[in-house]
Scaffold this motif. Sequence first.
Motif, PDB file in Angstrom:
ATOM      1  N   ALA A  45       0.829  -1.201   0.000  1.00 47.94           N
ATOM      2  CA  ALA A  45       0.000   0.000   0.000  1.00 47.94           C
ATOM      3  C   ALA A  45       0.862   1.250   0.000  1.00 47.94           C
ATOM      4  CB  ALA A  45      -0.917   0.002   1.219  1.00 47.94           C
ATOM      5  N   LYS A  46       0.400   2.256  -0.711  1.00 48.49           N
ATOM      6  CA  LYS A  46       1.028   3.574  -0.690  1.00 48.49           C
ATOM      7  C   LYS A  46      -0.012   4.567  -0.193  1.00 48.49           C
ATOM      8  CE  LYS A  46       3.423   7.028  -3.501  1.00 48.49           C
ATOM      9  NZ  LYS A  46       3.925   7.378  -4.861  1.00 48.49           N
ATOM     10  N   ILE A  47       0.309   5.253   0.899  1.00 52.75           N
ATOM     11  CA  ILE A  47      -0.647   6.136   1.564  1.00 52.75           C
ATOM     12  C   ILE A  47      -0.284   7.597   1.305  1.00 52.75           C
ATOM     13  CG2 ILE A  47      -1.652   6.796   3.774  1.00 52.75           C
ATOM     14  CD1 ILE A  47      -0.965   4.011   4.813  1.00 52.75           C
ATOM     15  N   VAL A  48      -1.285   8.372   0.895  1.00 51.32           N
ATOM     16  CA  VAL A  48      -1.092   9.803   0.638  1.00 51.32           C
ATOM     17  C   VAL A  48      -2.243  10.570   1.287  1.00 51.32           C
ATOM     18  CG1 VAL A  48      -0.850  11.596  -1.118  1.00 51.32           C
ATOM     19  CG2 VAL A  48       0.042   9.302  -1.564  1.00 51.32           C
ATOM     20  N   LYS A  49      -1.921  11.726   1.850  1.00 48.80           N
ATOM     21  CA  LYS A  49      -2.959  12.615   2.391  1.00 48.80           C
ATOM     22  C   LYS A  49      -2.889  13.956   1.664  1.00 48.80           C
ATOM     23  CE  LYS A  49      -1.684  12.181   6.729  1.00 48.80           C
ATOM     24  NZ  LYS A  49      -0.827  10.985   6.775  1.00 48.80           N
ATOM     25  N   GLY A  50      -4.039  14.612   1.532  1.00 53.11           N
ATOM     26  CA  GLY A  50      -4.062  15.896   0.839  1.00 53.11           C
ATOM     27  C   GLY A  50      -5.240  16.745   1.267  1.00 53.11           C
ATOM     28  N   GLY A  76     -13.446  21.442  10.666  1.00 55.71           N
ATOM     29  CA  GLY A  76     -12.532  22.342   9.971  1.00 55.71           C
ATOM     30  C   GLY A  76     -11.133  22.372  10.543  1.00 55.71           C
ATOM     31  N   ASN A  77     -10.878  21.591  11.598  1.00 57.02           N
ATOM     32  CA  ASN A  77      -9.547  21.592  12.224  1.00 57.02           C
ATOM     33  C   ASN A  77      -8.536  20.703  11.498  1.00 57.02           C
ATOM     34  OD1 ASN A  77     -10.424  23.298  14.324  1.00 57.02           O
ATOM     35  ND2 ASN A  77     -11.259  21.538  15.460  1.00 57.02           N
ATOM     36  N   VAL A  78      -9.015  19.897  10.562  1.00 63.27           N
ATOM     37  CA  VAL A  78      -8.124  18.975   9.853  1.00 63.27           C
ATOM     38  C   VAL A  78      -7.678  19.627   8.549  1.00 63.27           C
ATOM     39  CG1 VAL A  78      -7.899  16.692   8.812  1.00 63.27           C
ATOM     40  CG2 VAL A  78      -9.278  16.993  10.876  1.00 63.27           C
ATOM     41  N   ALA A  79      -6.368  19.853   8.433  1.00 62.83           N
ATOM     42  CA  ALA A  79      -5.838  20.542   7.251  1.00 62.83           C
ATOM     43  C   ALA A  79      -5.847  19.651   6.014  1.00 62.83           C
ATOM     44  CB  ALA A  79      -4.421  21.033   7.529  1.00 62.83           C
ATOM     45  N   LYS A  80      -5.698  18.337   6.220  1.00 62.19           N
ATOM     46  CA  LYS A  80      -5.657  17.408   5.089  1.00 62.19           C
ATOM     47  C   LYS A  80      -6.719  16.324   5.271  1.00 62.19           C
ATOM     48  CE  LYS A  80      -0.774  18.112   3.996  1.00 62.19           C
ATOM     49  NZ  LYS A  80       0.546  17.461   3.781  1.00 62.19           N
ATOM     50  N   PRO A  81      -7.933  16.608   4.851  1.00 67.28           N
ATOM     51  CA  PRO A  81      -9.018  15.636   5.030  1.00 67.28           C
ATOM     52  C   PRO A  81      -9.067  14.551   3.958  1.00 67.28           C
ATOM     53  CG  PRO A  81      -9.880  17.624   4.038  1.00 67.28           C
ATOM     54  CD  PRO A  81      -8.424  17.883   4.304  1.00 67.28           C
ATOM     55  N   VAL A  82      -8.254  14.701   2.915  1.00 68.13           N
ATOM     56  CA  VAL A  82      -8.289  13.746   1.803  1.00 68.13           C
ATOM     57  C   VAL A  82      -7.425  12.534   2.122  1.00 68.13           C
ATOM     58  CG1 VAL A  82      -7.817  13.371  -0.643  1.00 68.13           C
ATOM     59  CG2 VAL A  82      -8.640  15.605   0.149  1.00 68.13           C
ATOM     60  N   GLY A  83      -8.032  11.362   2.049  1.00 68.88           N
ATOM     61  CA  GLY A  83      -7.279  10.117   2.195  1.00 68.88           C
ATOM     62  C   GLY A  83      -7.191   9.408   0.855  1.00 68.88           C
ATOM     63  N   GLU A 113       1.133  -2.807 -15.649  1.00 66.15           N
ATOM     64  CA  GLU A 113       1.109  -4.256 -15.875  1.00 66.15           C
ATOM     65  C   GLU A 113       0.681  -5.036 -14.640  1.00 66.15           C
ATOM     66  OE1 GLU A 113       5.883  -5.087 -15.036  1.00 66.15           O
ATOM     67  OE2 GLU A 113       5.062  -5.248 -17.061  1.00 66.15           O
ATOM     68  N   HIS A 114       0.794  -4.429 -13.459  1.00 68.27           N
ATOM     69  CA  HIS A 114       0.376  -5.133 -12.247  1.00 68.27           C
ATOM     70  C   HIS A 114      -1.012  -4.651 -11.813  1.00 68.27           C
ATOM     71  CE1 HIS A 114       2.110  -1.396 -10.641  1.00 68.27           C
ATOM     72  NE2 HIS A 114       1.272  -1.559  -9.625  1.00 68.27           N
ATOM     73  N   PRO A 115      -1.841  -5.526 -11.253  1.00 70.71           N
ATOM     74  CA  PRO A 115      -3.181  -5.129 -10.801  1.00 70.71           C
ATOM     75  C   PRO A 115      -3.087  -4.166  -9.616  1.00 70.71           C
ATOM     76  CG  PRO A 115      -2.966  -7.526 -10.961  1.00 70.71           C
ATOM     77  CD  PRO A 115      -1.594  -6.961 -11.052  1.00 70.71           C
ATOM     78  N   HIS A 116      -3.932  -3.143  -9.605  1.00 69.85           N
ATOM     79  CA  HIS A 116      -3.945  -2.220  -8.470  1.00 69.85           C
ATOM     80  C   HIS A 116      -5.267  -1.463  -8.422  1.00 69.85           C
ATOM     81  CE1 HIS A 116      -2.539   0.251 -11.824  1.00 69.85           C
ATOM     82  NE2 HIS A 116      -2.898   1.337 -11.146  1.00 69.85           N
ATOM     83  N   VAL A 117      -5.614  -1.054  -7.210  1.00 64.42           N
ATOM     84  CA  VAL A 117      -6.821  -0.253  -6.995  1.00 64.42           C
ATOM     85  C   VAL A 117      -6.447   0.995  -6.206  1.00 64.42           C
ATOM     86  CG1 VAL A 117      -8.411  -2.215  -7.047  1.00 64.42           C
ATOM     87  CG2 VAL A 117      -7.411  -1.490  -4.865  1.00 64.42           C
ATOM     88  N   HIS A 118      -7.286   2.021  -6.340  1.00 64.40           N
ATOM     89  CA  HIS A 118      -7.108   3.261  -5.587  1.00 64.40           C
ATOM     90  C   HIS A 118      -8.309   3.458  -4.673  1.00 64.40           C
ATOM     91  CE1 HIS A 118      -3.586   5.048  -7.703  1.00 64.40           C
ATOM     92  NE2 HIS A 118      -3.997   4.233  -8.670  1.00 64.40           N
ATOM     93  N   ILE A 119      -8.013   3.832  -3.437  1.00 62.79           N
ATOM     94  CA  ILE A 119      -9.061   4.116  -2.456  1.00 62.79           C
ATOM     95  C   ILE A 119      -9.032   5.610  -2.149  1.00 62.79           C
ATOM     96  CG2 ILE A 119      -9.943   3.630  -0.147  1.00 62.79           C
ATOM     97  CD1 ILE A 119      -8.277   1.023  -0.209  1.00 62.79           C
ATOM     98  N   ALA A 120     -10.150   6.281  -2.353  1.00 60.86           N
ATOM     99  CA  ALA A 120     -10.288   7.676  -1.937  1.00 60.86           C
ATOM    100  C   ALA A 120     -11.303   7.707  -0.803  1.00 60.86           C
ATOM    101  CB  ALA A 120     -10.756   8.544  -3.097  1.00 60.86           C
ATOM    102  N   PHE A 121     -10.947   8.337   0.310  1.00 65.25           N
ATOM    103  CA  PHE A 121     -11.869   8.367   1.445  1.00 65.25           C
ATOM    104  C   PHE A 121     -11.759   9.698   2.181  1.00 65.25           C
ATOM    105  CE2 PHE A 121      -7.906   6.795   3.159  1.00 65.25           C
ATOM    106  CZ  PHE A 121      -7.813   7.331   4.428  1.00 65.25           C
ATOM    107  N   ASN A 122     -12.790   9.980   2.930  1.00 67.12           N
ATOM    108  CA  ASN A 122     -12.844  11.212   3.712  1.00 67.12           C
ATOM    109  C   ASN A 122     -12.308  10.932   5.109  1.00 67.12           C
ATOM    110  OD1 ASN A 122     -13.490  13.739   4.804  1.00 67.12           O
ATOM    111  ND2 ASN A 122     -15.408  13.857   3.638  1.00 67.12           N
ATOM    112  N   ARG A 123     -11.272  11.648   5.512  1.00 64.26           N
ATOM    113  CA  ARG A 123     -10.699  11.455   6.840  1.00 64.26           C
ATOM    114  C   ARG A 123     -11.591  12.038   7.933  1.00 64.26           C
ATOM    115  NH1 ARG A 123      -5.902  13.859   8.013  1.00 64.26           N
ATOM    116  NH2 ARG A 123      -5.643  12.311   9.670  1.00 64.26           N
TER     117      ARG A 123
END
Length: 313
Positions: free
Chosen positions: A3-8, A53-60, A106-116
Amino acid sequence: MMAKIVKGSDFKGVVDYILDKGKNAQVVAYDGLFMENKETIAMSFNAQSLMNGNVAKPVGHIALSFSKEDEPRLTNCVMGGIALEYMERMGIKDTQFFIARHFDKEHPHVHIAFNRIDNNGNTISDRHERLRSTRICKELTLIYGLHMANGKENVKRNRLKEPDKTKYELYDILKTEVGICGNWGVLVANLKRQGVEVHFSHRGQTDEIQGVVFTKNGYHFNGSKVDRRFSYSKIDAALQSNRCRERKGMMTNEYEVATPSTPSSIAQSEFFNGSLGLLNGSDSSCNAADVEANQEMAEILRRKKKRKRGMRL
């Protein structure tokens, strides 16, 4: 599985990336969102994020990648199920999300977008998320019988970006040099010729070394962050082992182990002849004693007979 985790902070950006038509994206699961189009999805995310509104990066945003060897069995349904279980174990629940599969690599992968920001306005914790994610990926790999990669050797270096690209270059260099060097002086010199600087960290104000840092292409890496085998203590142990092995090799070449020579046939003959002579001598002595004893017994019997004759007379 990894897994590769990014916040934004930009829901529109992550939605546009994941649902890009050029990636042939296919949505396999979602919840709590208006999925009419990319604009309504981003709007849904943004509306709920206003609850806190206290969370600066709500994007998961998490990318789950699988081995190419598992591709035949990884249908959209299977990958969606694994992704949902991953989210549950990571504590990503009671919140908005969607999962989409990409076909651009070439490798199988999925992306998960979620609200933190979950459905109750609480923040989904990211505490130790990478450590937890690594453990959970290994657990799910075993549970679902997925292919287990052999390690860093299988990573495709040409697809890496900085600083990972430099990190893997450093890994390859250290793997070679630590395996052949016999002391730190030689190791540091060899690394320097390949553009790697070495710095040691000390315990407090003492001279005791407790860590090592490698610098290449302007990036700094603790030895243990490159790989566990490259911590200061483990490198030091490997160098000592190389040194001992080298000394043993020198001793083997310098000295030949002497093997005892076998007794010659003459010596063997003398040995056995001597032994037999002793045995024969012993037998002769025994025979002589027997003869002497018999003679004495015969003499006694002769005297007894003589006395008997005298008594008759």
